[in-house]
Design a protein around this motif. Structure first.
Motif, PDB file in Angstrom:
ATOM      1  N   LEU A  38     -33.309  95.249 -53.283  1.00 32.83           N
ATOM      2  CA  LEU A  38     -32.909  93.853 -53.507  1.00 32.83           C
ATOM      3  C   LEU A  38     -34.026  93.065 -54.195  1.00 32.83           C
ATOM      4  O   LEU A  38     -33.758  92.254 -55.087  1.00 32.83           O
ATOM      5  CB  LEU A  38     -32.537  93.198 -52.176  1.00 32.83           C
ATOM      6  N   ILE A  39     -35.261  93.303 -53.788  1.00 31.68           N
ATOM      7  CA  ILE A  39     -36.385  92.609 -54.440  1.00 31.68           C
ATOM      8  C   ILE A  39     -36.453  92.987 -55.910  1.00 31.68           C
ATOM      9  O   ILE A  39     -36.645  92.138 -56.789  1.00 31.68           O
ATOM     10  CB  ILE A  39     -37.709  92.953 -53.727  1.00 31.68           C
ATOM     11  N   SER A  40     -36.298  94.266 -56.203  1.00 32.48           N
ATOM     12  CA  SER A  40     -36.330  94.729 -57.590  1.00 32.48           C
ATOM     13  C   SER A  40     -35.190  94.123 -58.391  1.00 32.48           C
ATOM     14  O   SER A  40     -35.380  93.656 -59.524  1.00 32.48           O
ATOM     15  CB  SER A  40     -36.247  96.255 -57.623  1.00 32.48           C
ATOM     16  N   ALA A  41     -33.986  94.109 -57.814  1.00 34.13           N
ATOM     17  CA  ALA A  41     -32.822  93.537 -58.507  1.00 34.13           C
ATOM     18  C   ALA A  41     -33.006  92.046 -58.746  1.00 34.13           C
ATOM     19  O   ALA A  41     -32.657  91.521 -59.816  1.00 34.13           O
ATOM     20  CB  ALA A  41     -31.555  93.790 -57.692  1.00 34.13           C
ATOM     21  N   PHE A  59     -40.335  90.939 -46.568  1.00 35.63           N
ATOM     22  CA  PHE A  59     -39.221  90.976 -47.524  1.00 35.63           C
ATOM     23  C   PHE A  59     -38.885  89.573 -48.026  1.00 35.63           C
ATOM     24  O   PHE A  59     -38.775  89.340 -49.250  1.00 35.63           O
ATOM     25  CB  PHE A  59     -37.993  91.610 -46.863  1.00 35.63           C
ATOM     26  N   LEU A  60     -38.736  88.632 -47.089  1.00 31.30           N
ATOM     27  CA  LEU A  60     -38.399  87.256 -47.488  1.00 31.30           C
ATOM     28  C   LEU A  60     -39.488  86.654 -48.355  1.00 31.30           C
ATOM     29  O   LEU A  60     -39.205  85.966 -49.340  1.00 31.30           O
ATOM     30  CB  LEU A  60     -38.201  86.373 -46.246  1.00 31.30           C
ATOM     31  N   GLN A  61     -40.754  86.919 -48.004  1.00 30.44           N
ATOM     32  CA  GLN A  61     -41.848  86.338 -48.782  1.00 30.44           C
ATOM     33  C   GLN A  61     -41.882  86.913 -50.194  1.00 30.44           C
ATOM     34  O   GLN A  61     -42.200  86.200 -51.156  1.00 30.44           O
ATOM     35  CB  GLN A  61     -43.178  86.593 -48.083  1.00 30.44           C
ATOM     36  N   ALA A  62     -41.544  88.197 -50.327  1.00 31.63           N
ATOM     37  CA  ALA A  62     -41.486  88.793 -51.667  1.00 31.63           C
ATOM     38  C   ALA A  62     -40.410  88.109 -52.502  1.00 31.63           C
ATOM     39  O   ALA A  62     -40.633  87.792 -53.679  1.00 31.63           O
ATOM     40  CB  ALA A  62     -41.216  90.292 -51.572  1.00 31.63           C
ATOM     41  N   LEU A  63     -39.233  87.873 -51.899  1.00 30.33           N
ATOM     42  CA  LEU A  63     -38.191  87.139 -52.614  1.00 30.33           C
ATOM     43  C   LEU A  63     -38.669  85.734 -52.983  1.00 30.33           C
ATOM     44  O   LEU A  63     -38.463  85.263 -54.108  1.00 30.33           O
ATOM     45  CB  LEU A  63     -36.928  87.021 -51.748  1.00 30.33           C
ATOM     46  N   ALA A  64     -39.302  85.058 -52.026  1.00 26.08           N
ATOM     47  CA  ALA A  64     -39.761  83.684 -52.261  1.00 26.08           C
ATOM     48  C   ALA A  64     -40.826  83.641 -53.357  1.00 26.08           C
ATOM     49  O   ALA A  64     -40.872  82.683 -54.142  1.00 26.08           O
ATOM     50  CB  ALA A  64     -40.310  83.087 -50.965  1.00 26.08           C
ATOM     51  N   ASN A  65     -41.672  84.665 -53.432  1.00 21.71           N
ATOM     52  CA  ASN A  65     -42.705  84.684 -54.469  1.00 21.71           C
ATOM     53  C   ASN A  65     -42.086  84.805 -55.863  1.00 21.71           C
ATOM     54  O   ASN A  65     -42.542  84.163 -56.816  1.00 21.71           O
ATOM     55  CB  ASN A  65     -43.675  85.834 -54.219  1.00 21.71           C
ATOM     56  N   VAL A  66     -41.079  85.657 -55.977  1.00 20.60           N
ATOM     57  CA  VAL A  66     -40.388  85.770 -57.261  1.00 20.60           C
ATOM     58  C   VAL A  66     -39.708  84.451 -57.605  1.00 20.60           C
ATOM     59  O   VAL A  66     -39.731  83.988 -58.757  1.00 20.60           O
ATOM     60  CB  VAL A  66     -39.356  86.915 -57.231  1.00 20.60           C
ATOM     61  N   ALA A  70     -30.737  84.185 -54.743  1.00 14.72           N
ATOM     62  CA  ALA A  70     -31.795  84.412 -53.756  1.00 14.72           C
ATOM     63  C   ALA A  70     -31.241  84.291 -52.339  1.00 14.72           C
ATOM     64  O   ALA A  70     -31.567  85.116 -51.455  1.00 14.72           O
ATOM     65  CB  ALA A  70     -32.935  83.419 -53.970  1.00 14.72           C
ATOM     66  N   ALA A  71     -30.417  83.283 -52.096  1.00 13.99           N
ATOM     67  CA  ALA A  71     -29.825  83.102 -50.766  1.00 13.99           C
ATOM     68  C   ALA A  71     -28.931  84.286 -50.406  1.00 13.99           C
ATOM     69  O   ALA A  71     -28.957  84.784 -49.268  1.00 13.99           O
ATOM     70  CB  ALA A  71     -29.029  81.799 -50.731  1.00 13.99           C
ATOM     71  N   ARG A  72     -28.149  84.754 -51.365  1.00 13.05           N
ATOM     72  CA  ARG A  72     -27.252  85.884 -51.096  1.00 13.05           C
ATOM     73  C   ARG A  72     -28.047  87.143 -50.763  1.00 13.05           C
ATOM     74  O   ARG A  72     -27.739  87.860 -49.804  1.00 13.05           O
ATOM     75  CB  ARG A  72     -26.367  86.138 -52.314  1.00 13.05           C
ATOM     76  N   MET A  73     -29.096  87.427 -51.552  1.00 11.20           N
ATOM     77  CA  MET A  73     -29.883  88.627 -51.327  1.00 11.20           C
ATOM     78  C   MET A  73     -30.692  88.534 -50.041  1.00 11.20           C
ATOM     79  O   MET A  73     -30.900  89.549 -49.351  1.00 11.20           O
ATOM     80  CB  MET A  73     -30.811  88.872 -52.510  1.00 11.20           C
ATOM     81  N   ALA A  74     -31.151  87.348 -49.674  1.00 18.13           N
ATOM     82  CA  ALA A  74     -31.903  87.183 -48.433  1.00 18.13           C
ATOM     83  C   ALA A  74     -31.018  87.509 -47.233  1.00 18.13           C
ATOM     84  O   ALA A  74     -31.439  88.219 -46.305  1.00 18.13           O
ATOM     85  CB  ALA A  74     -32.435  85.753 -48.325  1.00 18.13           C
ATOM     86  N   ALA A  75     -29.777  87.022 -47.259  1.00 19.59           N
ATOM     87  CA  ALA A  75     -28.855  87.304 -46.160  1.00 19.59           C
ATOM     88  C   ALA A  75     -28.532  88.794 -46.100  1.00 19.59           C
ATOM     89  O   ALA A  75     -28.531  89.407 -45.017  1.00 19.59           O
ATOM     90  CB  ALA A  75     -27.584  86.484 -46.325  1.00 19.59           C
ATOM     91  N   GLY A 130     -35.852  90.493 -59.063  1.00 19.89           N
ATOM     92  CA  GLY A 130     -36.850  90.336 -60.119  1.00 19.89           C
ATOM     93  C   GLY A 130     -36.239  90.479 -61.497  1.00 19.89           C
ATOM     94  O   GLY A 130     -36.558  89.712 -62.412  1.00 19.89           O
ATOM     95  N   ARG A 131     -35.356  91.459 -61.656  1.00 20.69           N
ATOM     96  CA  ARG A 131     -34.686  91.632 -62.954  1.00 20.69           C
ATOM     97  C   ARG A 131     -33.810  90.437 -63.277  1.00 20.69           C
ATOM     98  O   ARG A 131     -33.748  89.983 -64.426  1.00 20.69           O
ATOM     99  CB  ARG A 131     -33.843  92.925 -62.939  1.00 20.69           C
ATOM    100  N   GLU A 132     -33.129  89.914 -62.263  1.00 14.43           N
ATOM    101  CA  GLU A 132     -32.282  88.740 -62.476  1.00 14.43           C
ATOM    102  C   GLU A 132     -33.121  87.541 -62.891  1.00 14.43           C
ATOM    103  O   GLU A 132     -32.752  86.790 -63.802  1.00 14.43           O
ATOM    104  CB  GLU A 132     -31.520  88.419 -61.188  1.00 14.43           C
ATOM    105  N   ALA A 133     -34.268  87.370 -62.256  1.00  9.75           N
ATOM    106  CA  ALA A 133     -35.142  86.245 -62.603  1.00  9.75           C
ATOM    107  C   ALA A 133     -35.654  86.361 -64.027  1.00  9.75           C
ATOM    108  O   ALA A 133     -35.786  85.360 -64.742  1.00  9.75           O
ATOM    109  CB  ALA A 133     -36.310  86.168 -61.616  1.00  9.75           C
ATOM    110  N   LEU A 134     -35.939  87.588 -64.478  1.00 10.11           N
ATOM    111  CA  LEU A 134     -36.421  87.789 -65.841  1.00 10.11           C
ATOM    112  C   LEU A 134     -35.362  87.457 -66.877  1.00 10.11           C
ATOM    113  O   LEU A 134     -35.687  87.125 -68.019  1.00 10.11           O
ATOM    114  CB  LEU A 134     -36.895  89.241 -66.018  1.00 10.11           C
ATOM    115  N   ARG A 135     -34.099  87.573 -66.509  1.00 14.21           N
ATOM    116  CA  ARG A 135     -33.024  87.229 -67.446  1.00 14.21           C
ATOM    117  C   ARG A 135     -33.027  85.749 -67.782  1.00 14.21           C
ATOM    118  O   ARG A 135     -32.466  85.332 -68.794  1.00 14.21           O
ATOM    119  CB  ARG A 135     -31.654  87.582 -66.850  1.00 14.21           C
TER     120      ARG A 135
END
Length: 391
Positions: free
Chosen positions: A22-25, A164-171, A43-48, A27-32
């Motif tokens: 999920l973190i990798s996915a 995990f959550l912090q990695a998402l939040a950092n992205v 981010a909310a969907r992936m965190a849940a 990250g790719r979404e953010a790069l788009r």
């Protein structure tokens, strides 16, 4: 017993692997480079999903109100996202994370002595919560808090869940920084175009004032044409910061405004010589950059001015954008008697024709005399340049 441990460890491993996916996915979404609202929802969907719950939310810090507003989330009833605000004091779990920068894990909200439970979480039966700070570059104020909530008490949130959550939040923080930078650049660009437009308006006004002092007809004509050219460029700068995106202009919207400006400047608004614009459906939908629209506007201005100078009846401007390459044909036609006998000399010497020759590089201009008392200029517009690698 040992079998149960193996199963439990296997489930934990699968969960951590899924979190990494999920973190990798994300990250790719953010790069788009999606818009911020889409990114926060994802981010909310992936965190849940990563923590195996039905509830999550992104809270944005509203500094002027001293509050955290829920700006994205999953699993909440209508009227929560975009409406409900939490406090930023230390008795608020999200407020504690915002103020201290430390993650908060509360696996027993009902018996929690450190924090109060917001009413909206009570209404949704939330028993456990974990949240982390969303921050970008050092020194910049934090954006807010990412939080995941659970309605069951069967399994505690762990430090691995926090990671995990912090990695998402950092992205998220990096993406938000990029969005802030883009908005800052957009503001500067808008201001630059606004200043250029104002300067061009001043120049046009000065030319109009100069016209009052000039009696020679040819000199007056040249000043009027110069004022119209400045007006044409100024109109582009006005629409560059009011179009669908910074630096992008709707061709149809721009040409309609330009034709109206030309009606006024040529004094044909209420005359018996109408000035009409015809756009194909494809032309109407075209979005061009500022340089290309400026070229189009100057070509239209020169040809329309020429048509009213030599023609007798109304003038029709037609634009037809065809094909996948974005090339097109611009036709300006009136019911005049054609150009003067020494047209070839005028073509080679006149400023207007020299301007058109320069503007239409990569395209072309053809004068036609169809049957009847009228003449037509057909300009072939070159397709937009192909971007070079790295642009």
């Amino acid at each position: 017993m040992s079998g149960e441990v193996v199963i439990e460890e296997g489930g934990e491993l699968r969960r951590r692997l899924r979190q990494q996916q999920l973190i990798s996915a994300f990250g790719r979404e953010a790069l788009r480079g999606p818009d911020l609202e889409t990114l926060l929802d994802e981010a909310a969907r992936m965190a849940a999903e990563g923590l195996g719950t039905m509830l999550s939310k992104v809270l944005q810090h509203i500094a002027g109100e001293g509050a955290l507003l829920i700006v994205a989330g999953v699993g909440w009833r209508d009227g929560v996202v975009g409406v409900i605000k939490f406090g930023t004091d230390l008795a608020s779990p999200a407020g504690f994370a915002l103020r201290t920068g430390a993650p908060v894990i509360s696996n027993h909200l009902g018996g929690e002595g450190r924090f109060r439970t917001p009413q909206v979480m009570v209404e949704h039966g939330v028993r456990r919560a974990v949240n982390v700070l969303i921050r970008g570059e050092a020194g910049a104020p934090p954006f807010g808090v990412l939080e995941v909530d659970s309605q069951d008490e069967d399994e505690d949130f762990s430090e691995s869940d926090v990671d995990f959550l912090q990695a998402l939040a950092n992205v998220m923080g990096l993406a938000i920084d990029r969005e802030r930078d883009r908005r800052d650049r957009d503001l500067l660009t808008r201001e630059a175009h606004h200043r250029v437009k104002n300067s061009l308006q001043i120049a046009q006004t000065l030319l109009r004032l100069q016209l009052r002092e000039v009696e020679d007809p040819e000199a007056r004509l040249q000043l009027e044409q110069a004022a119209r050219r400045i007006m044409t460029i100024g109109a582009v700068h006005e629409r560059l910061f009011s179009g669908p995106a910074i630096g992008q202009v709707s061709v149809g919207t721009y040409l309609r405004g330009l034709i109206e400006d030309l009606r006024n400047s040529l004094g044909v608004g209420d005359s018996e010589r109408p000035l009409e614009l015809e756009l194909t459906e494809a032309s109407e939908a075209e979005i061009w950059d500022g340089d290309r629209v400026t070229t189009l506007g100057l070509v239209v201005t020169e040809l329309v001015t020429n048509a009213f100078k030599y023609g007798r009846d109304g003038v029709v401007v037609r634009l037809d954008i065809g094909g996948l390459d974005g090339a097109g044909t611009l036709t300006v036609e009136d019911g005049g008697e054609g150009p003067p006998k020494d047209y070839d000399k005028v073509k080679g010497r006149g400023l207007g024709m020299r301007i058109l020759s320069t503007l239409l590089r990569g395209g072309g201009l053809v004068a036609q005399w169809p049957p009847g008392e009228r003449f037509r200029f057909v300009a072939t517009l070159a397709p937009p340049p192909i971007p070079t690698p790295g642009q």
